[in-house]
Design a protein around this motif. Structure first.
Motif, PDB file in Angstrom:
ATOM      1  N   ILE A  34      10.742   4.204   8.173  1.00 50.76           N
ATOM      2  CA  ILE A  34      10.736   3.276   8.316  1.00 50.76           C
ATOM      3  C   ILE A  34      10.001   1.729   6.976  1.00 50.76           C
ATOM      4  N   LEU A  35      11.292   1.010   7.430  1.00 47.48           N
ATOM      5  CA  LEU A  35      11.005  -0.371   6.879  1.00 47.48           C
ATOM      6  C   LEU A  35      10.485  -1.041   7.356  1.00 47.48           C
ATOM      7  N   THR A  36       9.166  -2.041   7.421  1.00 45.40           N
ATOM      8  CA  THR A  36       8.864  -2.714   7.517  1.00 45.40           C
ATOM      9  C   THR A  36       8.696  -4.306   7.095  1.00 45.40           C
ATOM     10  N   ALA A  37       8.702  -5.731   6.865  1.00 45.73           N
ATOM     11  CA  ALA A  37       7.533  -6.164   6.472  1.00 45.73           C
ATOM     12  C   ALA A  37       5.783  -6.436   6.948  1.00 45.73           C
ATOM     13  N   MET A  38       5.565  -5.708   8.129  1.00 46.19           N
ATOM     14  CA  MET A  38       4.306  -5.257   8.773  1.00 46.19           C
ATOM     15  C   MET A  38       2.794  -4.512   8.352  1.00 46.19           C
ATOM     16  N   ASP A  39       2.220  -4.068   7.350  1.00 44.89           N
ATOM     17  CA  ASP A  39       2.112  -3.980   7.049  1.00 44.89           C
ATOM     18  C   ASP A  39       0.451  -3.350   7.458  1.00 44.89           C
ATOM     19  N   GLN A  40      -0.030  -3.409   8.072  1.00 44.24           N
ATOM     20  CA  GLN A  40      -1.153  -3.404   9.179  1.00 44.24           C
ATOM     21  C   GLN A  40      -1.126  -2.191   9.551  1.00 44.24           C
ATOM     22  N   PRO A  41      -2.714  -1.195   9.462  1.00 43.07           N
ATOM     23  CA  PRO A  41      -2.782  -0.294  10.056  1.00 43.07           C
ATOM     24  C   PRO A  41      -2.013  -0.170  11.265  1.00 43.07           C
ATOM     25  N   LEU A  62       7.048   2.771   5.201  1.00 47.03           N
ATOM     26  CA  LEU A  62       7.374   2.137   3.862  1.00 47.03           C
ATOM     27  C   LEU A  62       7.396   0.395   3.948  1.00 47.03           C
ATOM     28  N   ALA A  63       6.268   0.013   3.669  1.00 51.11           N
ATOM     29  CA  ALA A  63       6.068  -1.574   4.136  1.00 51.11           C
ATOM     30  C   ALA A  63       6.735  -2.668   2.921  1.00 51.11           C
ATOM     31  N   LYS A  64       7.356  -3.574   3.284  1.00 52.67           N
ATOM     32  CA  LYS A  64       8.508  -4.521   2.156  1.00 52.67           C
ATOM     33  C   LYS A  64       6.667  -5.533   2.465  1.00 52.67           C
ATOM     34  N   PRO A  65       7.336  -5.900   0.802  1.00 51.54           N
ATOM     35  CA  PRO A  65       8.483  -5.811  -0.567  1.00 51.54           C
ATOM     36  C   PRO A  65       8.453  -4.742  -1.052  1.00 51.54           C
ATOM     37  N   PHE A  66       9.025  -3.566  -1.603  1.00 49.71           N
ATOM     38  CA  PHE A  66       8.395  -2.755  -2.189  1.00 49.71           C
ATOM     39  C   PHE A  66       9.425  -2.069  -3.217  1.00 49.71           C
ATOM     40  N   ASP A  67       9.282  -1.024  -3.731  1.00 50.65           N
ATOM     41  CA  ASP A  67       9.679  -0.753  -5.710  1.00 50.65           C
ATOM     42  C   ASP A  67      10.992   0.821  -4.912  1.00 50.65           C
TER      43      ASP A  67
END
Length: 246
Positions: free
Chosen positions: A94-101, A116-121
């Motif tokens: 999963i890719l997302t801009a939401m990175d809270q627990p 994996l949270a955005k932004p990512f390498d």
């Protein structure tokens, strides 16, 4: 997402056929960038701009892994993941801009293998993808186990390991592929605690051990009289899970 023109992550392992990845994202810039970046590292990549297009690709092609954005118009990535998990165990990142627990937990509970949270390498994305695929290929450090000789009673249910069917009376209880694999694996070692990591390897449920917890929760709802107080699919603290027939 950071500039991909940085030192590269390890290239996908060389096999007879490179892993085929489906990338699903409504951001055309990210979609094109990921397709180019992953292709340059040895993967076969197919792109889909939304869940509807992803479904069409899944119906036509076999994929080794999906990379799915959460925030998409129409059907979200989490909704798509939950739907796919009804009848498929294909690994999903999963890719997302939401990175809270809570967001991470929601992603894993939907059936995703990693998050994996955005932004990512992009290099981290490749490492995550290779990690999931590597776990799929690794054999667990457990001796082989034979299926039980006959059906196993589980309260009001009976599991037939040879037919791989769960029955409640005369009714067949529908199991997903992942649930069947998990129940079969536990039944082959009934009374023995198996770690989440070994269960992930034996069943092909790759990724974070949390994915096994999700499958256990779903399976308990189908075999336990009270899933909150399980009698048959038990948690063994510090060791994993164990199936107790009876």
């Amino acid at each position: 997402m950071s500039d991909p023109a940085l030192p590269v992550a390890p290239v996908a392992p060389v096999t007879e056929e490179p892993p085929h990845i489906l990338v699903v994202d409504d951001d055309t810039r990210i979609l094109a960038l990921l397709k180019r970046f992953l292709s340059e590292r040895g993967f076969i990549v197919t792109a889909a701009a939304d869940a509807a297009e992803a479904r069409r690709q899944l119906a036509a092609l076999r994929f080794d892994l999906l990379v799915v954005d959460v925030m998409m118009p129409g059907e979200s990535g989490l909704e798509l993941t939950r739907s796919i998990r009804e009848d498929s165990d294909v690994p999903i990142l999963i890719l997302t801009a939401m990175d809270q627990p809570d967001d991470r937990v929601s992603g894993l509970e939907s059936g995703a293998d990693d998050y994996l949270a955005k932004p990512f390498d992009p290099r981290e994305l490749v490492l995550r993808v290779n990690g999931i695929l590597r776990r799929l290929r690794q054999a667990p450090d457990l001796p082989p186990a034979a299926p039980p000789e006959g059906p196993l009673p589980l309260g009001a249910c009976v599991f037939d390991p040879h037919r791989q069917e769960l029955l409640r009376g005369d009714e067949v209880v529908r199991l997903t592929t992942a649930e069947t694999a998990l129940l079969s694996t536990l039944a082959a070692r009934a009374g023995e605690a198996i770690s989440r990591e070994d269960l992930a390897e034996l069943t092909g449920v790759a990724g974070n051990p949390r994915a096994i917890d999700v499958q256990v929760t779903r399976l308990r709802k189908k075999i336990e009289a009270d899933p909150r107080v399980p009698r048959h699919l038990q948690t063994v603290r510090g060791r994993g899970y164990m199936l107790r027939p009876g």
